[in-house]
Write an enzyme that holds these catalytic residues in place. Structure first.
Site, PDB file in Angstrom:
ATOM      1  N   LYS A 111       6.548   1.639   7.365  1.00  0.00           N
ATOM      2  CA  LYS A 111       7.345   1.347   6.161  1.00  0.00           C
ATOM      3  C   LYS A 111       8.674   0.709   6.539  1.00  0.00           C
ATOM      4  CE  LYS A 111       4.574   3.112   3.104  1.00  0.00           C
ATOM      5  NZ  LYS A 111       3.645   2.256   2.436  1.00  0.00           N
ATOM      6  N   LYS A 194      -8.280  -1.815   7.778  1.00  0.00           N
ATOM      7  CA  LYS A 194      -8.337  -0.767   6.749  1.00  0.00           C
ATOM      8  C   LYS A 194      -8.265  -1.353   5.351  1.00  0.00           C
ATOM      9  CE  LYS A 194      -5.837   3.070   4.829  1.00  0.00           C
ATOM     10  NZ  LYS A 194      -4.474   3.393   4.464  1.00  0.00           N
ATOM     11  N   LYS A 197      -4.971  -0.507  -0.617  1.00  0.00           N
ATOM     12  CA  LYS A 197      -4.345  -1.092  -1.796  1.00  0.00           C
ATOM     13  C   LYS A 197      -2.882  -1.411  -1.514  1.00  0.00           C
ATOM     14  CE  LYS A 197      -3.951  -0.461  -6.659  1.00  0.00           C
ATOM     15  NZ  LYS A 197      -2.494  -0.415  -6.776  1.00  0.00           N
TER      16      LYS A 197
HETATM   17  P1  ADP Z   1      -4.165   3.089   0.266  1.00  0.00           P
HETATM   18  O1  ADP Z   1      -4.037   2.833   1.744  1.00  0.00           O
HETATM   19  O2  ADP Z   1      -5.096   2.167  -0.405  1.00  0.00           O
HETATM   20  O3  ADP Z   1      -2.795   3.156  -0.394  1.00  0.00           O
HETATM   21  P2  ADP Z   1      -4.168   5.961   0.236  1.00  0.00           P
HETATM   22  O4  ADP Z   1      -3.259   5.963   1.408  1.00  0.00           O
HETATM   23  O5  ADP Z   1      -3.603   6.377  -1.080  1.00  0.00           O
HETATM   24  O6  ADP Z   1      -4.832   4.525   0.121  1.00  0.00           O
HETATM   25  O7  ADP Z   1      -5.429   6.890   0.589  1.00  0.00           O
HETATM   26  C1  ADP Z   1      -5.866   8.052  -0.076  1.00  0.00           C
HETATM   27  C2  ADP Z   1      -6.979   8.713   0.696  1.00  0.00           C
HETATM   28  O8  ADP Z   1      -8.038   7.793   0.936  1.00  0.00           O
HETATM   29  C3  ADP Z   1      -6.602   9.257   2.093  1.00  0.00           C
HETATM   30  O9  ADP Z   1      -7.360  10.406   2.401  1.00  0.00           O
HETATM   31  C4  ADP Z   1      -6.986   8.132   3.014  1.00  0.00           C
HETATM   32  O10 ADP Z   1      -7.251   8.575   4.327  1.00  0.00           O
HETATM   33  C5  ADP Z   1      -8.249   7.628   2.331  1.00  0.00           C
HETATM   34  N1  ADP Z   1      -8.419   6.189   2.607  1.00  0.00           N
HETATM   35  C6  ADP Z   1      -7.686   5.165   2.102  1.00  0.00           C
HETATM   36  N2  ADP Z   1      -8.115   3.991   2.568  1.00  0.00           N
HETATM   37  C7  ADP Z   1      -9.146   4.277   3.407  1.00  0.00           C
HETATM   38  C8  ADP Z   1     -10.013   3.485   4.194  1.00  0.00           C
HETATM   39  N3  ADP Z   1      -9.913   2.177   4.206  1.00  0.00           N
HETATM   40  N4  ADP Z   1     -10.956   4.120   4.936  1.00  0.00           N
HETATM   41  C9  ADP Z   1     -11.081   5.468   4.927  1.00  0.00           C
HETATM   42  N5  ADP Z   1     -10.289   6.271   4.191  1.00  0.00           N
HETATM   43  C10 ADP Z   1      -9.343   5.689   3.448  1.00  0.00           C
END
Ligand code: ADP
Ligand code: TRP
Length: 331
Positions: A111, A194, A197
């Site tokens: 960040k 990865k 979003k």
């Molecule tokens: P983003 O990265 O899209 O903002 P979040 O950080 O809010 O998503 O993720 C919420 C949950 O989903 C967490 O448990 C995270 O480990 C899982 N998660 C998010 N993206 C992935 C991914 N690409 N592969 C596996 N797990 C994911």
């Protein structure tokens, strides 16, 4: 019986990475364990959403949790801010968290690099809030994707530190959990490692996407000019498409395209068409339920109310006990 806690921040709609990495496992675990699944709306304040966006996104995630099969009778399904005990435990944990260890956390360093103009204390203390979420219910297992591993390690550090400091064996040490398998990292359509979003919306297939929008996104996915030597190593973006195919298609479909890649006759257009079709089939039953639930405000209200009551009961018990341990005793 194990106690399970996990949550997802409400920042929009959930994508396939959220589902395959985390949510799918929530659904599997709710039948056997004592489960708490929540919507991490305190966490999402680090990005300063408007009240309207915040509320809309909490609703999206609640609807999507239910559409994926979370059962409010089996699991405790709640909104984090309905359980202010979370904030009290967060405050207590912050007193024993070192700025240095928080600054060394990879998600914080990312960040600092990507959004230097909004490095607030909430971001720095994100791991203590997450630890509070987890140990508030004395959880032992936390279903999450691979990116959350370090946060779980920090949670164990904070739990152990509390126990050591007060010479108690109060908090268990929770572990990230994926049924004995490696934690999952679902790759993005943009060639990134990865699907995320927060990093790039275009890397994501959302659970609420229509078959048509899935097709458009997949057809635009990054590839290369194609293999020129038999059995070439796949470049990252192509490897990603194969990884996604493995997650949503049948093994013989994956083998078929793998063989075409290895003898250099693959046409990426065909691979993408197949991937888009299989992704659409995969999300269709969820999408349908999202549409059914989204207009049922009365049901959503009941679910949130029931979840808040159950979660607060568990949280209040923990807070009562740690207040005693700390020395906040009533006169
Ligand atoms: P983003 O990265 O899209 O903002 P979040 O950080 O809010 O998503 O993720 C919420 C949950 O989903 C967490 O448990 C995270 O480990 C899982 N998660 C998010 N993206 C992935 C991914 N690409 N592969 C596996 N797990 C994911
Ligand atoms: N940090 C998690 C994410 O970004 C969300 C989260 C907050 C969480 N509190 C949690 C996950 C507690 C598991 C347990 O995805």
């Amino acid at each position: 019986m194990e106690t399970v806690v996990s949550g997802i921040r409400p920042t929009g709609n959930l994508h396939l990475g959220n589902y395959l990495g985390a949510l799918r496992n929530f659904v599997k675990m709710q039948n056997q364990q004592r489960c708490f699944f929540f919507i991490a709306d305190y966490h999402s304040l680090t990005t300063h959403p408007t009240p309207k966006d915040l509320h809309g996104n909490v609703k999206n995630v609640l609807v999507e949790y239910l559409a994926c099969g979370l059962d409010p009778e089996k699991a405790t399904l709640y909104i984090q801010s309905d359980v202010p005990e979370t904030a009290e435990l967060y405050l207590i944990l912050n007193m024993n968290a070192y700025v240095g260890e928080l600054e060394r956390c990879t998600s914080f360093k990312d960040k600092v690099r990507t959004q230097p103009n909004n490095i607030n204390a909430g971001l720095l203390t994100y791991p203590t809030l997450m630890a509070a979420d987890i140990i508030l219910h004395k959880a032992t297992k936390v279903p999450v994707g691979k990116d959350q591993e370090q946060h779980l390690e920090m949670t164990r550090t904070f739990a152990k530190r509390f126990n050591r400091m007060y010479n108690v064996e109060y908090f268990p040490e929770p572990v990230a959990y994926n049924f004995g398998e490696e934690l999952l990292k679902v790759p993005g359509l943009d060639g990134s490692l990865k699907m995320s979003k927060s990093d790039n919306e275009n890397s994501c297939i959302f659970l609420a996407d229509t078959a048509e929008s899935i097709r458009k996104k997949v057809m635009k996915a990054v590839t290369d000019a194609g293999p020129t030597q038999p059995n070439e190593t796949k470049p990252q973006a192509v490897e990603n498409l194969f990884s996604l195919l493995k997650l949503v298609s049948k093994p013989n479909v994956v083998q078929h395209f793998d063989a075409l890649y290895n003898d250099c006759t693959i046409r990426y257009g065909d691979l993408k068409k197949q991937l888009a079709e299989d992704m659409a089939i995969f999300v269709a039953p969820i999408t349908e339920k999202i549409h059914d639930l989204a207009s049922n405000d009365e049901y959503l209200h009941r679910v949130a109310k029931l979840g808040a009551e159950k979660a607060r009961e568990s949280a209040a018990q923990t807070i009562k006990e740690i207040r005693e341990i700390i020395g906040f005793k009533s006169f």
